[in-house]
Design a protein around this motif. Structure first.
Motif, PDB file in Angstrom:
ATOM      1  N   ASP A  90      -7.121   9.357   0.384  1.00  0.00           N
ATOM      2  CA  ASP A  90      -8.224  10.189  -0.097  1.00  0.00           C
ATOM      3  C   ASP A  90      -7.964  11.686   0.002  1.00  0.00           C
ATOM      4  N   GLU A  91      -6.884  12.105   0.693  1.00  0.00           N
ATOM      5  CA  GLU A  91      -6.585  13.532   0.779  1.00  0.00           C
ATOM      6  C   GLU A  91      -5.398  13.932  -0.102  1.00  0.00           C
ATOM      7  N   ALA A  92      -4.884  12.989  -0.880  1.00  0.00           N
ATOM      8  CA  ALA A  92      -3.676  13.251  -1.666  1.00  0.00           C
ATOM      9  C   ALA A  92      -3.962  14.081  -2.912  1.00  0.00           C
ATOM     10  N   ASP A  93      -3.067  15.023  -3.202  1.00  0.00           N
ATOM     11  CA  ASP A  93      -3.083  15.740  -4.477  1.00  0.00           C
ATOM     12  C   ASP A  93      -2.332  14.947  -5.538  1.00  0.00           C
ATOM     13  N   LEU A  94      -1.306  14.213  -5.094  1.00  0.00           N
ATOM     14  CA  LEU A  94      -0.484  13.411  -5.995  1.00  0.00           C
ATOM     15  C   LEU A  94      -0.260  12.040  -5.375  1.00  0.00           C
ATOM     16  N   VAL A  95      -0.532  10.998  -6.152  1.00  0.00           N
ATOM     17  CA  VAL A  95      -0.317   9.622  -5.711  1.00  0.00           C
ATOM     18  C   VAL A  95       0.751   9.001  -6.607  1.00  0.00           C
ATOM     19  N   LEU A  96       1.800   8.474  -6.001  1.00  0.00           N
ATOM     20  CA  LEU A  96       2.870   7.816  -6.744  1.00  0.00           C
ATOM     21  C   LEU A  96       3.016   6.383  -6.254  1.00  0.00           C
ATOM     22  N   VAL A  97       3.138   5.454  -7.173  1.00  0.00           N
ATOM     23  CA  VAL A  97       3.396   4.067  -6.811  1.00  0.00           C
ATOM     24  C   VAL A  97       4.737   3.679  -7.430  1.00  0.00           C
ATOM     25  N   ASN A  98       5.666   3.270  -6.570  1.00  0.00           N
ATOM     26  CA  ASN A  98       7.012   2.882  -6.994  1.00  0.00           C
ATOM     27  C   ASN A  98       7.011   1.373  -7.222  1.00  0.00           C
ATOM     28  N   THR A  99       7.235   0.966  -8.462  1.00  0.00           N
ATOM     29  CA  THR A  99       6.892  -0.388  -8.893  1.00  0.00           C
ATOM     30  C   THR A  99       8.084  -1.313  -9.064  1.00  0.00           C
ATOM     31  N   CYS A 100       7.752  -2.598  -9.088  1.00  0.00           N
ATOM     32  CA  CYS A 100       8.724  -3.669  -9.294  1.00  0.00           C
ATOM     33  C   CYS A 100       8.309  -4.483 -10.512  1.00  0.00           C
ATOM     34  N   SER A 101       9.283  -4.941 -11.305  1.00  0.00           N
ATOM     35  CA  SER A 101       8.993  -5.753 -12.487  1.00  0.00           C
ATOM     36  C   SER A 101       9.654  -7.121 -12.426  1.00  0.00           C
ATOM     37  N   ILE A 102      10.193  -7.478 -11.266  1.00  0.00           N
ATOM     38  CA  ILE A 102      11.010  -8.683 -11.191  1.00  0.00           C
ATOM     39  C   ILE A 102      10.200  -9.940 -11.480  1.00  0.00           C
ATOM     40  N   ARG A 103       8.899  -9.925 -11.117  1.00  0.00           N
ATOM     41  CA  ARG A 103       8.013 -11.056 -11.409  1.00  0.00           C
ATOM     42  C   ARG A 103       6.654 -10.558 -11.866  1.00  0.00           C
ATOM     43  N   GLU A 104       5.965 -11.394 -12.601  1.00  0.00           N
ATOM     44  CA  GLU A 104       4.660 -11.014 -13.143  1.00  0.00           C
ATOM     45  C   GLU A 104       3.676 -10.662 -12.028  1.00  0.00           C
ATOM     46  N   LYS A 105       3.726 -11.424 -10.929  1.00  0.00           N
ATOM     47  CA  LYS A 105       2.767 -11.186  -9.862  1.00  0.00           C
ATOM     48  C   LYS A 105       2.959  -9.819  -9.219  1.00  0.00           C
ATOM     49  N   PHE A 165       1.015  11.089  -1.571  1.00  0.00           N
ATOM     50  CA  PHE A 165       0.880   9.721  -1.073  1.00  0.00           C
ATOM     51  C   PHE A 165       1.777   8.865  -1.943  1.00  0.00           C
ATOM     52  N   ILE A 166       2.791   8.223  -1.344  1.00  0.00           N
ATOM     53  CA  ILE A 166       3.736   7.411  -2.115  1.00  0.00           C
ATOM     54  C   ILE A 166       3.787   6.005  -1.539  1.00  0.00           C
ATOM     55  N   GLU A 167       3.679   5.040  -2.424  1.00  0.00           N
ATOM     56  CA  GLU A 167       3.610   3.638  -2.028  1.00  0.00           C
ATOM     57  C   GLU A 167       4.690   2.867  -2.781  1.00  0.00           C
ATOM     58  N   SER A 168       5.405   2.002  -2.086  1.00  0.00           N
ATOM     59  CA  SER A 168       6.548   1.308  -2.683  1.00  0.00           C
ATOM     60  C   SER A 168       6.370  -0.194  -2.660  1.00  0.00           C
ATOM     61  N   TYR A 169       6.816  -0.830  -3.737  1.00  0.00           N
ATOM     62  CA  TYR A 169       6.785  -2.285  -3.865  1.00  0.00           C
ATOM     63  C   TYR A 169       8.161  -2.786  -4.282  1.00  0.00           C
ATOM     64  N   GLY A 170       8.444  -4.046  -3.931  1.00  0.00           N
ATOM     65  CA  GLY A 170       9.647  -4.679  -4.457  1.00  0.00           C
ATOM     66  C   GLY A 170      10.844  -4.581  -3.545  1.00  0.00           C
ATOM     67  N   CYS A 171      12.005  -4.322  -4.150  1.00  0.00           N
ATOM     68  CA  CYS A 171      13.280  -4.426  -3.451  1.00  0.00           C
ATOM     69  C   CYS A 171      13.555  -3.217  -2.572  1.00  0.00           C
ATOM     70  N   GLN A 172      14.604  -3.333  -1.753  1.00  0.00           N
ATOM     71  CA  GLN A 172      14.999  -2.243  -0.866  1.00  0.00           C
ATOM     72  C   GLN A 172      15.393  -0.990  -1.645  1.00  0.00           C
ATOM     73  N   MET A 173      15.932  -1.174  -2.862  1.00  0.00           N
ATOM     74  CA  MET A 173      16.304  -0.017  -3.674  1.00  0.00           C
ATOM     75  C   MET A 173      15.085   0.834  -3.996  1.00  0.00           C
ATOM     76  N   ASN A 174      13.932   0.216  -4.204  1.00  0.00           N
ATOM     77  CA  ASN A 174      12.722   0.993  -4.477  1.00  0.00           C
ATOM     78  C   ASN A 174      12.331   1.843  -3.277  1.00  0.00           C
ATOM     79  N   PHE A 175      12.441   1.272  -2.078  1.00  0.00           N
ATOM     80  CA  PHE A 175      12.115   2.031  -0.870  1.00  0.00           C
ATOM     81  C   PHE A 175      13.106   3.183  -0.685  1.00  0.00           C
TER      82      PHE A 175
END
Length: 481
Positions: A59-74, A27-37
């Protein structure tokens, strides 16, 4: 929907076609800019070879990855909240492993493991090829971290999977990193120095996408205008190149020309441009090719010369206006969008008014606007006091947003009565009886479905508009099908 930044921008969980031989779930989830996607597509490709199929069911994932952004605190706060959600799921699935990717991982490094006990691995943007080794370490009961920045890695040898693709549009990464040390920005510290990808590998990827039926690609980079290929190496080392390397070097205008010629029926977009690096030959190349979309995202951040200097934006207000004037002269139909920041340290009301007057001059088609937030490790955080009160930042931001809405409405109204080529991308969010797609200026257009389908180029007569969307009636297929 207004094209203004919602700082709580939601991530997107991504899924690709299942390989029946694979037994593990990612399960992979992406945030932020197009480069992250785009990077998430690379990660999914790497892990597909390690036995992982992607899933949209957390809930069925063996591995969960979140691709993050640091451009703003929020953006970072949003990721922290998602980790709380993962933690709740992990209580019922204790074998599930959780990893943090991207810019936030690069910025916080091993500190992430201390702050977020749920996190098992931390991987920076240049270390995705090491994921199989890192996952093995985690499976052996050890936490794993690799956030080493590379001077060479471009992932040009990896064929990205197209996650949750509509089969019509795709991202193609052409550069990584950034050499422009804007005082507010963490990107040079989280993604490293600028390095460009071999143009032949880019054209090969574009040709492959065309063969698979894709109709539009977006060339991606933190700063596409600084693209420079001379046989490898960092852009900053070009001065040391041989005379032959310099003579055969490929810049961004050359690359645009190559891609446009390789697939004349495919739409070409690019993002993001930098005012100090965008040259006239890029604009002239856009004008030369019908299939290069007439749209430029041109971040400026402020209309005040004093603030631009404090931001280390290496252009002035007058130079920005000159570039805008050249775009309007060479490409009169070109749409232009902006990034704008309010409340940068020491910003006065006079500086703010300079920003509003710059916007009045350009009248952007749309924009991405936000209040300044201090980012740890940046020059602004180390050397400048965040001295503009939050209520002042927010008030100025609302004034910028309101003016942009007026300008967006002005720009969309200019399309009324025109017949424009639209590439159908998906069903309209508001009606299952309408298609949604974009014109060459990147404005969203909706119209009744009729006999058309996703992926068709259709001529649409524009009959109505809001400040962000055009409405119309299809009058037939375009010549581009």
């Amino acid at each position: 929907m207004e094209k203004v930044i919602d700082e709580s921008k939601q991530g997107e969980s991504l899924v690709l076609e299942e390989n029946k031989a694979n037994t593990k779930k990612l399960f992979i989830e992406s945030y932020g800019c197009q480069m992250n996607f785009s990077d998430s597509e690379i990660v999914a490709s790497i892990l597909a070879k390690e036995g992982f199929n992607t899933t949209q069911k957390l809930d069925e994932a063996d591995l969960v990855l979140v691709n993050t952004c640091s451009i703003r605190e929020k953006a970072e706060q949003t990721v922290r909240k998602r980790l709380e959600k993962y933690n709740a799921v992990k209580r019922h699935n204790p074998k599930m492993k959780v990893g943090v990717l991207g810019c936030m991982a690069e910025r916080l490094k091993s500190k992430f493991l201390e702050e977020e006990k749920i996190v098992d691995l931390v991987v920076g943007p240049d270390a995705y090829k090491d994921l199989p080794n890192l996952i093995s370490e985690v499976e052996d009961g050890r936490n794993a971290v690799n956030v080493i920045l590379s001077k060479e890695e471009t992932y040009g040898d990896i064929s990205p999977v197209r996650l949750q693709s509509n089969g019509v549009t795709a991202f193609v990464s052409i550069t990584r990193g950034c050499d422009n040390m804007c005082t507010f920005c963490v990107v040079p510290f989280t993604r490293g120095r600028e390095r460009s990808r071999d143009p032949l590998s880019i054209v090969k990827e574009v040709n492959d996408l065309a063969a698979k039926g894709f109709k539009e690609i977006t060339l991606l980079g933190q700063n596409v205008d600084s693209y420079l290929w001379y046989g490898g190496g960092l852009k900053k080392d070009f001065a040391k190149a041989t005379e032959m390397q310099k003579a055969t070097a490929v810049n961004f205008a050359n690359l645009l020309d190559m891609v446009a010629k390789a697939q004349p029926k495919m739409r070409i977009r690019f993002s993001t441009s930098n005012p100090q690096d965008m040259t006239l030959d890029v604009i002239e190349t856009m004008a030369k090719h019908k299939n290069i979309c007439k749209y430029v995202h041109l971040p400026v951040q402020s209309g005040s010369d004093r603030i631009l200097k404090k931001m280390n934006r290496l252009h002035t207000r007058a130079e920005y206006f000159e570039l805008i004037d050249n775009i309007r002269k060479i490409l009169p139909e070109c749409a232009i969008s902006q990034d704008m920041m309010t409340g940068f340290p020491t910003e006065t009301e006079e500086d703010h008014q300079d920003t509003l007057s710059l916007m009045e001059y350009v009248k952007y088609d749309f924009g991405f606007m936000f209040a300044y937030s201090e980012r740890p490790g940046t020059s602004a955080e180390r050397k400048m006091e965040d001295d503009v009160p939050e209520e002042v930042k927010k008030r100025r931001l609302q004034e910028v947003i309101q003016l942009q809405r007026e300008h967006s409405a002005y720009r969309t109204q200019q399309h009324l009565g025109k017949i424009e080529e639209i590439l159908i991308e998906k069903e309209s969010k508001k009606s299952d009886q309408e298609w949604s797609g974009r014109n060459t200026q990147n404005t969203m257009v909706v119209f009744p479905k009729g006999k058309y389908k996703v992926g068709d180029f259709v001529n649409v007569k524009i009959t109505d508009c809001t400040s962000a969307t055009l409405m119309g009636e299809a009058v037939g297929y375009s010549d581009n099908n």
